[in-house]
Design an enzyme around this catalytic site. Structure first.
Site, short mmCIF file in Angstrom:
data_model
loop_
_atom_site.label_atom_id
_atom_site.label_comp_id
_atom_site.label_asym_id
_atom_site.label_seq_id
_atom_site.Cartn_x
_atom_site.Cartn_y
_atom_site.Cartn_z
N ASP A 77 -9.24 3.28 -1.77
CA ASP A 77 -9.14 1.80 -1.62
C ASP A 77 -9.92 1.24 -0.21
O ASP A 77 -9.98 0.29 0.26
CB ASP A 77 -7.72 1.49 -1.34
CG ASP A 77 -7.46 -0.02 -1.78
OD1 ASP A 77 -8.26 -0.63 -2.39
OD2 ASP A 77 -6.32 -0.73 -1.47
N ARG A 135 -6.80 -8.30 1.10
CA ARG A 135 -7.46 -9.72 1.42
C ARG A 135 -6.92 -10.03 2.89
O ARG A 135 -7.58 -11.06 3.52
CB ARG A 135 -6.95 -10.72 0.52
CG ARG A 135 -5.50 -11.04 0.41
CD ARG A 135 -5.04 -11.70 -1.09
NE ARG A 135 -5.31 -10.74 -2.10
CZ ARG A 135 -5.15 -11.11 -3.29
NH1 ARG A 135 -4.64 -12.25 -3.63
NH2 ARG A 135 -5.04 -10.33 -4.46
N LYS A 142 3.75 0.44 -5.36
CA LYS A 142 3.12 0.48 -6.72
C LYS A 142 3.64 1.62 -7.56
O LYS A 142 4.47 2.44 -6.93
CB LYS A 142 1.59 1.10 -6.56
CG LYS A 142 0.66 0.16 -5.72
CD LYS A 142 -0.90 0.86 -5.33
CE LYS A 142 -1.72 -0.01 -4.97
NZ LYS A 142 -2.12 -1.14 -5.43
#
Length: 507
Positions: free
Chosen positions: A291, A354, A280
């Site tokens: 997170d 995910r 990032k």
């Protein structure tokens, strides 16, 4: 670890002078013709005197506005505080959410006072519930690492709600529930606020600490167990860190209803997300300590169900890893195998949430629950679509509709989003069963479509009813505090889940 206590709550109906306090809070609404003093326990003469000076004092009744005045002898308090509740039509009463936010805002801004009496309009047990809930949430602060006394003034320790409903079973139940919700939300906030040097996968025993004394079973899967049981997504995301990943399973089975409906909750627990090899930008990367908010949310919603003794079986799966770049980190183009055997081509290591959630959804599906809900700070696209205060809700109508109803009752912003079939093609992989990233447009929806692929079937062959909640926006407040919501960790969606579980238990 969880030393930030919330205010003790009680309700009284007697004259405020018989309940000495530091501050007496009364409500002010924004009326069509100016500020209006709401129902309160002041004498008619003093109420008229205060009400006639509101405009001159700069009091508007706007939400989050709090004005302090010298206390009146009849108030039994050193300070009289005027709390804004926002716009209220003539002849109408404030809504539950207006009361909740006004109470939370007042208690948050009155930190440093030991005892506060909230004399907001609370004629019914429902009103008492809203005021008490707001007070419990507003009494939170996180000052664990502050050394300056000016930054560590104590929270309000005691909140007394002035209401004619005091002493009724319904009001007592409302206070007890508000305290449970406050405990759950505030513990979630603390987990989110903790620095990643203190909260990381191996500190998963924090779940045991929070569950102490409750009728729940906590099982921690270490990296060896994860490998043995085929949790390839969690292992792949965590392999770049010197801190190995964990899966935590938290099970609550009601003693009085062991055959109750079963709800499984899956939470994303990335304790710090650097993005991995797909690193990032440096700006705002510090916010990535949040997170793991999804895991904290489902953990504390489950513990709240246990505290409330709900007649519903709840199992939380906390998918915990730290996503770091290193020589051992997973690479774009790697192929990993998720629990259950499906393969995923990793195109972007920053689409890691995910991957851990796929393992959790697959494992939860194997137990054939009546409903399966996952909660995650999953996509930046959710902020673009819905802003910073609204969660996106996707999935099967049988689960999303009652979830949205529960969110509305809790006063938490949530919005239904579609799962367009055409976006699935963007996840096709020439190498594996599916890729972990698709096209940029519709990124929130594509991420949910990926998760749906790992929702399994029940014994009768039907697909497990499922919903996905993307809390990337509301889980972490980067702006100023407002209402009962502090800076940083918010505890968003905990109350929605508890409300949903209560509805399931009553059905």
């Amino acid at each position: 670890m969880f030393s930030n206590s919330q205010a003790a709550l009680q309700a009284v109906s007697k004259d405020p002078r018989k309940t000495p306090s530091d501050v007496l809070v009364v409500g002010v609404a924004q009326g069509a013709d100016g500020p209006v003093l709401l129902d309160n326990p002041l004498t008619a003469r003093n109420a008229e005197a205060v009400g006639s000076t509101l405009a001159a004092l700069g009091v508007t009744g706007a939400a989050d506005q709090l004005h302090r005045l010298p206390g009146l002898p009849e108030a039994g308090a050193h300070v009289l505080a005027l709390a804004g509740v926002g716009k209220v039509d003539a002849g109408a009463s404030p809504t539950a959410e207006q009361l909740r936010r006004a109470a939370g805002s007042a208690i948050r801004q009155l930190a440093g006072h030991a005892t506060v009496v909230l004399a907001l309009p609370a004629a019914t047990p429902e009103d008492v519930a809203a005021v008490a809930e707001g007070a419990a949430l507003g009494s939170y602060s996180y000052t664990e690492h502050k050394s300056d006394a000016a930054d560590t003034k104590p929270n309000v320790a005691n909140v007394i709600i002035h209401t004619p409903a005091a002493g009724t079973p319904e009001a007592d139940a409302a206070l007890a529930r508000a305290s449970v919700l406050g405990t759950a939300v505030n513990a979630t906030r603390t987990l989110v606020n903790m620095p990643p040097s203190q909260l990381y996968p191996e500190t998963a025993d924090a779940a045991r600490e929070l569950a102490k004394g409750l009728p729940v079973k906590v099982t921690v899967f270490d990296e060896k167990r994860l490998a043995k049981d085929g949790f390839g997504g969690i292992l792949a995301v965590g392999q770049g860190s010197v801190r190995p990943p964990r899966m935590v399973k938290v099970e609550y089975v009601p003693a009085k209803a062991p055959a109750a409906k079963s709800v499984h909750l899956v939470g994303k627990g990335i304790t710090f997300d650097s993005g991995g090899i797909s690193i990032k930008p440096a700006a705002n990367m510090d916010q990535m300590k949040s997170d793991m908010a999804g895991a904290a949310t489902v953990l504390n919603a489950t513990l709240a169900a246990a505290r409330l003794g709900l007649a519903v079986k709840v199992t939380a799966w906390l998918c915990i890893a730290e996503n770091m770049p290193s020589g051992s980190a997973q690479r774009p183009a790697d192929v990993i195998t998720i629990r259950g055997g499906r393969t995923v081509e990793v195109l972007n290591t920053d689409a890691e949430g995910r991957l851990v959630m796929a393992d959790g959804l697959a494992a939860a599906s194997e137990e054939g629950p009546d409903a399966l809900i996952d909660v995650a700070t999953l996509t930046g696209a959710a902020l673009i679509a819905l802003g910073t205060r609204t969660a996106g809700v996707m999935g099967d109508d049988a689960v999303t509709r009652p979830l949205l109803d529960a969110a509305a009752s809790a006063g938490e912003a949530a919005w239904p989003m579609p799962l367009p079939e055409e976006l699935r093609a963007g996840l096709d992989s020439a190498t594996a069963d599916i890729a972990n990233a698709g096209e940029r447009p519709g990124g929130m929806l594509t991420a949910a479509i990926f998760l749906k692929e790992f929702v399994g079937t029940r014994a009768d062959g039907s697909t497990v009813p499922w919903a996905h909640i993307d809390i990337a926006g509301p889980a972490f407040n980067t702006g100023s505090a407002y209402g009962h919501t502090p800076k940083q960790g918010t505890g968003s969606t905990v109350r929605t889940l508890v409300g949903y579980l209560e509805d399931v238990a009553r059905a």
